[in-house]
Design an enzyme around this catalytic site. Structure first.
Site, short mmCIF file in Angstrom:
data_model
loop_
_atom_site.label_atom_id
_atom_site.label_comp_id
_atom_site.label_asym_id
_atom_site.label_seq_id
_atom_site.Cartn_x
_atom_site.Cartn_y
_atom_site.Cartn_z
N HIS A 188 41.44 27.31 67.18
CA HIS A 188 41.97 26.27 68.07
C HIS A 188 42.68 26.98 69.21
CE1 HIS A 188 42.12 24.37 64.03
NE2 HIS A 188 41.76 23.29 64.68
N ASP A 246 46.02 28.14 68.03
CA ASP A 246 46.07 29.23 67.03
C ASP A 246 46.29 30.56 67.74
OD1 ASP A 246 45.26 27.36 65.17
OD2 ASP A 246 43.18 28.03 65.13
N LYS A 266 34.97 13.21 59.37
CA LYS A 266 35.85 13.21 58.19
C LYS A 266 36.26 11.77 57.92
CE LYS A 266 39.93 15.44 56.24
NZ LYS A 266 41.06 16.37 56.44
N GLU A 284 31.31 19.39 57.28
CA GLU A 284 32.14 20.20 56.38
C GLU A 284 31.98 19.74 54.93
OE1 GLU A 284 36.27 21.20 57.31
OE2 GLU A 284 36.83 20.63 55.26
N ASP A 298 41.68 16.48 51.04
CA ASP A 298 40.87 17.56 51.62
C ASP A 298 41.37 18.91 51.09
OD1 ASP A 298 39.20 19.00 53.28
OD2 ASP A 298 40.38 18.66 55.09
N ASP A 313 39.81 22.01 50.87
CA ASP A 313 39.48 23.24 51.61
C ASP A 313 39.55 24.48 50.72
OD1 ASP A 313 39.11 21.77 53.95
OD2 ASP A 313 41.12 22.18 54.72
N ASP A 318 35.76 27.20 56.49
CA ASP A 318 36.96 26.45 56.87
C ASP A 318 37.68 26.12 55.57
OD1 ASP A 318 38.96 24.99 57.90
OD2 ASP A 318 37.74 23.28 58.52
C1 GLT Z 1 41.75 21.32 60.48
C2 GLT Z 1 40.69 20.51 59.78
C3 GLT Z 1 39.38 21.17 59.81
C4 GLT Z 1 38.80 21.30 61.18
C5 GLT Z 1 39.60 22.17 62.06
C6 GLT Z 1 39.05 22.11 63.47
S1 GLT Z 1 41.27 21.88 62.02
O1 GLT Z 1 42.10 22.43 59.72
O2 GLT Z 1 41.10 20.27 58.44
O3 GLT Z 1 38.45 20.54 58.99
O4 GLT Z 1 37.56 21.90 61.08
O5 GLT Z 1 39.78 21.28 64.28
MN MN Z 2 38.72 20.22 55.41
MN MN Z 3 36.60 21.71 59.16
#
Ligand code: GLT
Ligand code: MN
Ligand code: MN
Length: 394
Positions: A62, A65, A191, A225, A263, A265, A295
């Site tokens: 970003h 960042d 999302k 994602e 989420d 991640d 990510d």
């Molecule tokens: C954030 C989000 C991610 C996105 C990023 C890009 S920022 O961390 O959860 O899924 O890909 O803006």
């Molecule tokens: Mn995510």
């Molecule tokens: Mn993402």
């Protein structure tokens, strides 16, 4: 036992594997909704060096960042020059850039879809600046994750107005890129929710339909994602497959996620191993040339070393699954089982193009449903072979 460093051929990441990480991923300090940071923030230059040592290809980021929002233009230039030097020294690239349109309180009602026109104008201006930064660092893809583009109170926005404003922003920014002759394409990241109660463009399907309404649809694709489709209970494998089918896989965010959770991640492949396997197989067999972008972030329990275990683990699991995909393709029993399930028959046209003659012929000989229903497809056998493969007994 295969060792993490060295070990089996093909399991050591190389630049050719195109593994990339967001600066915000390895840089994630472990803060969550209920607790503060458990790790110190990393200098982006240190992250680049460490990722290069581990065999990664590049980074994404970003605007904020890299360049803290309060920086002066002179400080900004200094920070960018330092990163360029580090990239040069390590051979790493910036494979994707994006804008933080979610962190600052100004975006609490949305960015491109805030009800406040002033906020919407500010969001587009911030994105133009961030696009300049991405272009300066050579990023070929620019991601749009609409984190705050949504609602909690249903009465607070008319969805059709919000979509109009979203489209207006995308069209304007496509114009900006074209005008500046930047070699850059856009990728929308859907999302379903979080941080908003409901987000606009919640899934891959919604976003694909939206792209068709844009002024420059050829410039805009997707950045799906794993976690985001899986949160909705959808199959990420199918989402990516359809994205590829539309020629819209411009980028991808890989991670791990359990259905029905926030989420998460998580480290790539750490949840849903079978899904991750079919995804890797799909990417490898599809001709997708883009980065394999992670990510995700390390568990909050980890210290600095754990962060690099996490990063190495994402790449290692990808390579292990790629190896399994190769094995799948050459396994005689699996090939026979695919045949029994008539997998390749689905690639054959059913009736061809319409003609009155073809319709008459088909109507005269439609087939016997009772006879057609008699066969089995032996999918239990096929899937068990996949399990045997993944669990290491083939
Ligand atoms: C954030 C989000 C991610 C996105 C990023 C890009 S920022 O961390 O959860 O899924 O890909 O803006
Ligand atoms: Mn995510
Ligand atoms: Mn993402």
């Amino acid at each position: 036992m295969v060792q993490i460093d060295g070990g089996a051929a093909g399991l050591k990441p190389t630049r050719a594997d195109k593994f990339t990480f967001g600066l915000w991923t390895v840089g994630n300090p472990g803060a969550d909704q209920f607790g503060s940071a458990t790790r110190v923030r990393l200098d982006p230059n240190d992250s680049v060096r460490k990722l290069a040592d581990l065999g990664a290809f590049g980074i994404s980021m970003h605007d904020d960042d890299l360049v803290p929002p309060e920086s002066t233009p002179a400080q900004r230039d200094q920070i960018v020059a330092r990163l360029k030097k580090t990239l040069n020294e390590t051979g790493m690239v910036v494979s994707m850039a994006t804008t933080n349109l979610f962190g600052h309180p100004v975006f609490k009602d949305g960015a491109f879809t805030s009800n406040d026109r002033g906020v919407r104008r500010y969001a587009i201006a911030k994105t133009m600046r961030a696009i300049d930064l991405g272009a300066e660092l050579g990023a070929p893809v620019y991601v749009f994750w609409g984190g705050r583009e949504g609602v909690e109170a249903m009465a607070s926005k008319r969805p059709a107005d919000a979509l109009d404003r979203y489209r207006e922003a995308m069209d304007f920014l496509c114009g900006y890129v074209i005008d500046h002759k930047y070699p850059m394409r856009f990728a929308i990241e859907p999302k379903p929710n979080e941080p908003r109660g409901d987000t606009f463009l919640p899934t891959v399907g919604h976003a694909l339909a939206f792209i068709g309404t844009l002024e420059h649809p050829e410039m805009v694709g997707l950045n799906p994602e794993t976690a985001h489709e899986t949160m909705s209970g959808l199959s990420f494998f199918h989402a990516v497959a359809q994205t590829l089918w539309h020629g819209k896989l411009f980028h991808i965010d890989l991670n791990g996620q359990k259905i029905g959770r926030y989420d998460q991640d998580l480290r790539f492949g750490s949840e849903g191993v079978k899904d991750a396997f079919f995804l890797v197989k799909l990417l490898e067999e599809s001709g997708y040339q883009g980065p394999r972008h992670f990510d995700a972030h390390a568990y909050r329990s980890e210290d600095a070393d754990g962060v690099w275990d996490f990063a190495a683990g994402c790449m290692r699991t990808y390579l292990l699954l790629r190896e399994k995909a190769r094995q799948f393709a050459t396994d005689a029993d699996i090939t026979a089982a695919l045949e029994e399930a008539s997998v390749t028959e689905l690639a054959q046209p059913t009736v061809g193009r319409y003609s009155a003659k073809a319709a008459t012929e088909l109507a005269a000989d439609p087939g016997d449903p009772a006879a057609l229903a008699r066969r089995g497809y032996r999918n239990e056998h096929l899937d068990q072979l996949v399990m045997d493969l993944l669990l290491g007994s083939r």
